[in-house]
Design an enzyme around this catalytic site. Structure first.
Site, short mmCIF file in Angstrom:
data_model
loop_
_atom_site.label_atom_id
_atom_site.label_comp_id
_atom_site.label_asym_id
_atom_site.label_seq_id
_atom_site.Cartn_x
_atom_site.Cartn_y
_atom_site.Cartn_z
N ARG A 37 0.73 -1.40 0.03
CA ARG A 37 0.05 0.31 0.18
C ARG A 37 1.00 1.06 -0.17
NH1 ARG A 37 -5.57 -0.68 1.70
NH2 ARG A 37 -4.86 -2.30 3.14
N GLY A 42 -2.03 -0.60 7.52
CA GLY A 42 -2.87 -1.44 6.71
C GLY A 42 -4.48 -1.81 6.61
N GLY A 117 5.67 -8.23 -1.71
CA GLY A 117 6.37 -9.43 -0.81
C GLY A 117 5.76 -10.54 -0.98
N HIS A 320 -6.53 -5.67 18.01
CA HIS A 320 -5.59 -5.84 19.48
C HIS A 320 -5.29 -7.47 19.21
CE1 HIS A 320 -10.09 -6.03 19.46
NE2 HIS A 320 -10.15 -6.97 20.80
N HIS A 443 -17.84 7.53 42.08
CA HIS A 443 -19.49 7.80 41.76
C HIS A 443 -19.01 9.45 41.47
CE1 HIS A 443 -23.46 8.62 42.28
NE2 HIS A 443 -23.02 9.64 42.90
P1 FAD Z 1 -3.48 -5.94 7.49
O1 FAD Z 1 -4.58 -4.88 8.23
O2 FAD Z 1 -4.63 -6.52 6.94
O3 FAD Z 1 -2.79 -5.31 7.30
C1 FAD Z 1 -2.21 -6.33 6.31
C2 FAD Z 1 -1.22 -5.31 5.15
O4 FAD Z 1 -0.59 -6.39 4.88
C3 FAD Z 1 -2.65 -4.78 4.27
O5 FAD Z 1 -1.22 -3.81 4.20
C4 FAD Z 1 -1.85 -4.85 3.21
O6 FAD Z 1 -1.96 -4.15 1.90
C5 FAD Z 1 -0.36 -6.11 3.58
N1 FAD Z 1 0.23 -6.89 2.50
C6 FAD Z 1 -0.62 -8.33 1.74
N2 FAD Z 1 -0.38 -8.89 0.90
C7 FAD Z 1 0.88 -8.23 0.90
C8 FAD Z 1 2.12 -8.33 0.28
N3 FAD Z 1 2.54 -9.67 -0.60
N4 FAD Z 1 3.26 -7.33 0.01
C9 FAD Z 1 3.24 -6.34 0.82
N5 FAD Z 1 1.99 -6.24 2.02
C10 FAD Z 1 0.96 -6.78 1.71
N6 FAD Z 1 -10.76 -4.56 14.14
C11 FAD Z 1 -10.85 -4.18 15.69
O7 FAD Z 1 -10.07 -4.76 16.08
N7 FAD Z 1 -11.58 -3.10 16.01
C12 FAD Z 1 -12.14 -2.82 14.83
O8 FAD Z 1 -12.84 -1.47 15.19
C13 FAD Z 1 -11.78 -2.60 13.68
N8 FAD Z 1 -13.29 -1.75 12.53
C14 FAD Z 1 -12.46 -2.77 11.73
C15 FAD Z 1 -13.44 -1.38 10.47
C16 FAD Z 1 -13.70 -2.07 8.90
C17 FAD Z 1 -14.04 -1.49 8.43
C18 FAD Z 1 -12.45 -3.98 8.53
C19 FAD Z 1 -12.19 -3.96 7.22
C20 FAD Z 1 -11.93 -4.01 9.98
C21 FAD Z 1 -11.81 -3.83 11.28
N9 FAD Z 1 -11.33 -4.60 11.89
C22 FAD Z 1 -11.40 -4.30 13.26
C23 FAD Z 1 -9.96 -4.87 12.00
C24 FAD Z 1 -9.48 -5.25 11.73
O9 FAD Z 1 -9.21 -3.80 10.52
C25 FAD Z 1 -8.21 -6.17 11.23
O10 FAD Z 1 -8.84 -7.33 11.94
C26 FAD Z 1 -6.76 -5.72 11.42
O11 FAD Z 1 -6.22 -4.74 10.37
C27 FAD Z 1 -5.70 -7.45 11.12
O12 FAD Z 1 -4.64 -6.50 10.89
P2 FAD Z 1 -3.54 -7.94 10.29
O13 FAD Z 1 -2.09 -7.06 10.25
O14 FAD Z 1 -3.85 -8.37 10.37
O15 FAD Z 1 -4.14 -7.04 8.99
#
Ligand code: FAD
Ligand code: NAD
Length: 464
Positions: A37, A42, A117, A320, A443
């Protein structure tokens, strides 16, 4: 170590990946993080938690100013929506957060390898045609929107959460497919801004997996706010045309077909683990039947030196949860030990009122044959909730009938997401309902509802 060689390469800079990278750097490792991105953070910071909470917060203020203030002696003189202004505010919140991660990467001397990657095997990651060496690799590539067979998301009329965060006008009508977290959060945003929102849910109740009583109460409260629910119903076709989107619906158990039309359809039926073009098959990394990367309790895949965390592995898809995994994995890689109690990961739905939960539901305890006592207390009987004009909902604490240890807590009410953190801390230390009941709570606060429901476990609540 050459400039292209690292102790750790993390693929993906979401809350799992960037937190893992920072903790590893703090522990003395030379770290790079690959992100394709244009900005770090993320799904969570770019198109998930943060932009959705910005719109939930601003739309709630708009709704309050329109409908609640007058009853509290505040004349607003007419409230108007400036949707472009609201979107600009949301974008500025996202930018501040993503730039913040860039700053943290610089501070911790983490290299951002820009591009996609690909794992070429243990020890090598290719980014934009160039190979980088690493002692260890962490897959933190997260998740992506899931759709339904035959439904194409064009992000214009048929949108996912990503499209629902950037609509340039308030639709007159919106049909949301899926009464889960995204459906209710984004459905609430657009309902508050003026859309007539209908949520179609396949199951017989919204918010699957949550406590049964909370699910019913949530349905009642959101229906009172004007959201229409069609439960036990499935959408069988979605066809955009020049006037909007035509849908056909069917009872989940089969029966007469119903036709509906909407200006916008939001598909919110879950997310899928994202491993596209990552080279996992070639590298021999095993996946499970749901496309998630298979790991052991130490986040290790079947290939030595390759680990995975966050949405791309099993467990709740929550930011989290991904962060906790990132920290624990970095510490394990540095030779320390670590552990996550997956029973103690809170869940929060940021609607109004909020919904929050931790631990076991009554349904789960009954099914497991655990003897428990339940203590419940309504916000209606709390002075602070009345003063805030937010009296919908309740707190329910479940405690082991013999040991009194807290087994679960389920909240629907004002600031439920903040309140659940107190219970998480008690549960983390093996606390009992009596421990909560004997703790002096200030309170007047909403936290007193936690104390009262702990007292209610033993039938000693004071204010009801
Ligand atoms: P991600 O945040 O998905 O990050 C993965 C990253 O890897 C991305 O930026 C992607 O571009 C990158 N990537 C993928 N493949 C490659 C590659 N081959 N090379 C380089 N980069 C790559 N969770 C909460 O706890 N509270 C909330 O309020 C909440 N609200 C949400 C609201 C919405 C609308 C959505 C869609 C999700 C929400 N979530 C929430 C869920 C939360 O966003 C995810 O659980 C969290 O982002 C997961 O984190 P992650 O690091 O596993 O992956
Ligand atoms: P979800 O699993 O929460 O809800 C999907 C809903 O769609 C379920 O109720 C399911 O029964 C229903 N459904 C599935 N197929 C259907 C069909 N054919 N017709 C009608 N209904 C159907 O998924 P989501 O709301 O898309 O959220 C995805 C993930 O993002 C979740 O895992 C969630 O943890 C995460 N998220 C978290 C937050 C938060 O923590 N506040 C906010 C947004 C997203």
């Amino acid at each position: 170590m050459s400039s292209d060689s690292y102790d750790l390469i993390v693929i993906g800079a979401g809350p799992g990946g960037y937190v893992c990278a920072i903790r590893a750097a703090q522990l003395g490792m030379k770290v790079a993080c690959v992100e394709k991105r244009d900005s770090l953070g993320g799904t969570c910071l770019n198109v998930g938690c943060i932009p959705s909470k910005a719109l939930l917060s601003t739309s709630e203020k708009f709704e309050s100013a329109k409908h609640d203030y007058e009853g509290m002696g505040i004349k607003t003189g007419g409230v108007e929506l400036d949707l472009p202004g609201m979107m600009t505010f949301k974008d500025s919140v996202v930018e501040a957060n993503t730039k913040g991660i860039e700053f943290l990467f610089k501070k911790n001397k983490i290299d951002w390898l820009k591009g996609a990657g690909k794992i070429k095997g243990a020890g090598t990651v290719e980014v934009d045609g160039k190979d980088y060496a690493a002692k260890n690799i962490v897959i933190a590539t997260g998740s992506d929107v899931a759709s339904l067979p035959g439904i194409e998301i064009d992000e214009k009329r048929v949108v996912s959460s990503t499209g629902a965060l950037v609509l340039d006008k308030v639709p007159e009508t919106m049909i949301v497919i899926g009464g889960g977290v995204i459906g209710l959060e984004m459905g609430s945003v657009w309902a508050r801004l003026g859309a007539k929102v209908t949520v179609v849910e396949f199951l017989d109740q919204i918010l699957p997996g949550m406590d049964g009583e909370v699910r019913k109460e949530a349905n009642k409260i959101f229906a009172k706010q004007g959201i229409e629910f069609k439960l036990s119903t499935k959408v069988t076709s979605v066809t955009p045309d020049k006037d909007g989107v035509d849908l056909t619906l069917e009872p989940a158990a089969g029966g007469d077909v119903e036709k509906m039309q909407a200006e916008i359809v939001l598909v919110a039926v879950g997310r899928r683990p994202y491993t596209d073009s990552l080279g996992l098959e070639e590298a021999g990394v095993e996946m499970d039947e749901r496309g998630r990367v298979k790991t052991d309790h130490g986040f290790k895949t079947n290939v030595d030196g390759i680990y995975a965390i966050g949405d791309v592995i099993a467990g709740p898809m929550l930011a989290h949860k991904a962060e906790e995994e990132g920290v624990v994995l970095a510490e394990m890689l540095a030779g320390q030990s670590g552990h996550i109690d997956y029973n103690l990961i809170p869940g929060v739905v940021y609607t109004h009122p909020e919904v929050a939960n931790i631990g076991q539901t009554e349904e789960q305890l009954k099914e497991a044959g655990v003897e428990y006592k339940a203590g419940k207390f309504p916000f209606m009987a709390n002075g602070r909730a009345r003063a805030m004009n937010c009296t919908d909902g309740f707190v329910k604490i479940l405690a082991d009938a013999k040991t009194d240890r807290v087994l679960g807590c389920h909240i629907i009410g004002p600031e439920a997401g903040t309140l659940i953190a107190e219970i998480a801390a008690f549960m983390e230390f093996g606390g009992t309902a009596e421990d909560i009941a004997r703790t002096c709570h200030p309170h007047p606060t909403l936290e007193e509802v936690l104390k009262e429901s702990a007292l209610a476990v033993h039938g000693r609540q004071i204010h009801m």
